[in-house]
Design an enzyme around this catalytic site. Sequence first.
Site, PDB file in Angstrom:
ATOM      1  N   GLY A   1       0.776  -1.238   0.000  1.00  0.00           N
ATOM      2  CA  GLY A   1       0.000   0.000   0.000  1.00  0.00           C
ATOM      3  C   GLY A   1       0.806   1.285   0.000  1.00  0.00           C
TER       4      GLY A   1
ATOM      5  N   ASP B   1       0.279   3.566   4.174  1.00  0.00           N
ATOM      6  CA  ASP B   1      -0.655   4.326   3.348  1.00  0.00           C
ATOM      7  C   ASP B   1      -1.768   4.936   4.191  1.00  0.00           C
ATOM      8  OD1 ASP B   1      -1.682   1.815   3.911  1.00  0.00           O
ATOM      9  OD2 ASP B   1      -2.219   1.318   1.851  1.00  0.00           O
TER      10      ASP B   1
ATOM     11  N   ASP C   1      -6.039   2.996   9.896  1.00  0.00           N
ATOM     12  CA  ASP C   1      -7.465   2.671  10.033  1.00  0.00           C
ATOM     13  C   ASP C   1      -7.717   2.181  11.468  1.00  0.00           C
ATOM     14  OD1 ASP C   1     -10.097   2.100   9.447  1.00  0.00           O
ATOM     15  OD2 ASP C   1      -9.676   0.267   8.336  1.00  0.00           O
TER      16      ASP C   1
ATOM     17  N   LYS D   1      -7.610   7.910   8.952  1.00  0.00           N
ATOM     18  CA  LYS D   1      -9.071   7.782   8.948  1.00  0.00           C
ATOM     19  C   LYS D   1      -9.617   8.214  10.287  1.00  0.00           C
ATOM     20  CE  LYS D   1     -10.539   4.171   5.882  1.00  0.00           C
ATOM     21  NZ  LYS D   1     -11.162   2.857   5.640  1.00  0.00           N
TER      22      LYS D   1
ATOM     23  N   VAL E   1     -11.190   3.970   0.602  1.00  0.00           N
ATOM     24  CA  VAL E   1     -10.540   4.715  -0.480  1.00  0.00           C
ATOM     25  C   VAL E   1      -9.568   3.842  -1.270  1.00  0.00           C
ATOM     26  CG1 VAL E   1     -10.771   6.988   0.599  1.00  0.00           C
ATOM     27  CG2 VAL E   1      -8.796   5.561   1.146  1.00  0.00           C
TER      28      VAL E   1
ATOM     29  N   ASP F   1      -5.528  -0.151  -2.530  1.00  0.00           N
ATOM     30  CA  ASP F   1      -6.235  -1.076  -3.425  1.00  0.00           C
ATOM     31  C   ASP F   1      -7.567  -1.539  -2.864  1.00  0.00           C
ATOM     32  OD1 ASP F   1      -5.099  -2.744  -1.305  1.00  0.00           O
ATOM     33  OD2 ASP F   1      -5.678  -4.431  -2.575  1.00  0.00           O
TER      34      ASP F   1
ATOM     35  N   ARG G   1      -4.470   0.543  -7.477  1.00  0.00           N
ATOM     36  CA  ARG G   1      -3.274   1.150  -6.872  1.00  0.00           C
ATOM     37  C   ARG G   1      -2.663   2.198  -7.789  1.00  0.00           C
ATOM     38  NH1 ARG G   1      -1.969  -1.893  -2.352  1.00  0.00           N
ATOM     39  NH2 ARG G   1      -2.237  -4.135  -2.486  1.00  0.00           N
TER      40      ARG G   1
HETATM   41  P1  IMP Z   1      -5.243  -0.952  10.076  1.00  0.00           P
HETATM   42  O1  IMP Z   1      -4.269  -2.053  10.421  1.00  0.00           O
HETATM   43  O2  IMP Z   1      -6.672  -1.347  10.345  1.00  0.00           O
HETATM   44  O3  IMP Z   1      -4.882   0.394  10.645  1.00  0.00           O
HETATM   45  O4  IMP Z   1      -5.268  -0.825   8.537  1.00  0.00           O
HETATM   46  C1  IMP Z   1      -4.214  -0.410   7.849  1.00  0.00           C
HETATM   47  C2  IMP Z   1      -4.138  -1.129   6.520  1.00  0.00           C
HETATM   48  O5  IMP Z   1      -5.422  -1.509   6.006  1.00  0.00           O
HETATM   49  C3  IMP Z   1      -3.584  -0.166   5.535  1.00  0.00           C
HETATM   50  O6  IMP Z   1      -2.191  -0.347   5.458  1.00  0.00           O
HETATM   51  C4  IMP Z   1      -4.292  -0.529   4.247  1.00  0.00           C
HETATM   52  O7  IMP Z   1      -3.521  -1.467   3.549  1.00  0.00           O
HETATM   53  C5  IMP Z   1      -5.584  -1.163   4.653  1.00  0.00           C
HETATM   54  N1  IMP Z   1      -6.721  -0.227   4.546  1.00  0.00           N
HETATM   55  C6  IMP Z   1      -7.433   0.329   5.545  1.00  0.00           C
HETATM   56  N2  IMP Z   1      -8.385   1.141   5.096  1.00  0.00           N
HETATM   57  C7  IMP Z   1      -8.286   1.119   3.750  1.00  0.00           C
HETATM   58  C8  IMP Z   1      -8.999   1.788   2.691  1.00  0.00           C
HETATM   59  O8  IMP Z   1      -9.912   2.603   2.888  1.00  0.00           O
HETATM   60  N3  IMP Z   1      -8.585   1.497   1.434  1.00  0.00           N
HETATM   61  C9  IMP Z   1      -7.574   0.636   1.152  1.00  0.00           C
HETATM   62  N4  IMP Z   1      -6.881   0.011   2.107  1.00  0.00           N
HETATM   63  C10 IMP Z   1      -7.232   0.246   3.394  1.00  0.00           C
HETATM   64 MG    MG Z   2      -1.335  -1.480   3.867  1.00  0.00          MG
END
Ligand code: IMP
Ligand code: MG
Length: 173
Positions: A42, A97, A100, A128, A150, A156, A162
Site C-alpha cells: 500500500g 498508506d 485505520d 481515517k 478509499v 487497493d 493502486r
Molecule cells: P489498520 O491495520 O486497520 O490500521 O489498517 C491499515 C491497513 O489496512 C492499511 O495499510 C491498508 O492497507 C488497509 N486499509 C485500511 N483502510 C483502507 C482503505 O480505505 N482502502 C484501502 N486500504 C485500506
Molecule cells: Mg497497507
Amino acid sequence: MDKHITKLITQSAIKNVIIGLGATITHDYRKRDLTVVCLLDGSLIFTAHLLQQIKIPVNLYSLKVSSYEGKSSTGQLKYKTEDLIFCKNKDILLIDDILDSGLTLSTMVKEIKTAGAKSVRTCVLLDKQIDRQIKIEPDYKAFDIENEFVVGFGMDYNGLYRNLPYIGVLKDK
Ligand code: IMP
Ligand code: MG
C-alpha cells in the site's frame, strides 16, 4: 457488483502536501541517519513520492505486510519477523498508506522496537477519522479523511486501483 470511484484528493493536492511533509522530515532528521521502512504494497507509491522530497541521505527498507481482504481487515497481520533485523540501532521512520484500526502501525512499531531500533516514528498518507480501539496517533500525516473506503495512490481494493494518480472513494454502483 460494479464499482465507481469519486475523486476525493487530487494529484496536485497530494503532491503539494508531500512537498511540505518532506521538508518537515528533512528538518527533523537533519542530525540523524534516517532509515525509512515502507510497508508494502500500500505505501509503495506514497513512499516513492515522499522520499524524493527528503533532502538528506536515507536508507530504505521495504516490508511485506497484509491484513485486508476486500473492504475489511482480517484482524490478523501477516509479516516475517526475521525481516526486521536491519532495524537494530537505527532511527526508523515507518511509512504506511492509511491508518485505520491501528493494528498495522501499532504492531509494526512494537516489532521494530523489539528488533532494537534506536527510535521509531510513523508517517501515514491518510488518517481515517474513526474511534479506534487501538489508540495510536501518527507522528506525520498528509491528510485526515472520513470513515470511507478509499483507493488510488497505492491503495487497493482486492489488488486493483493502486495505479490511480489520485485518491478516490470506492462505492458500489
Ligand atoms: P489498520 O491495520 O486497520 O490500521 O489498517 C491499515 C491497513 O489496512 C492499511 O495499510 C491498508 O492497507 C488497509 N486499509 C485500511 N483502510 C483502507 C482503505 O480505505 N482502502 C484501502 N486500504 C485500506
Ligand atoms: Mg497497507
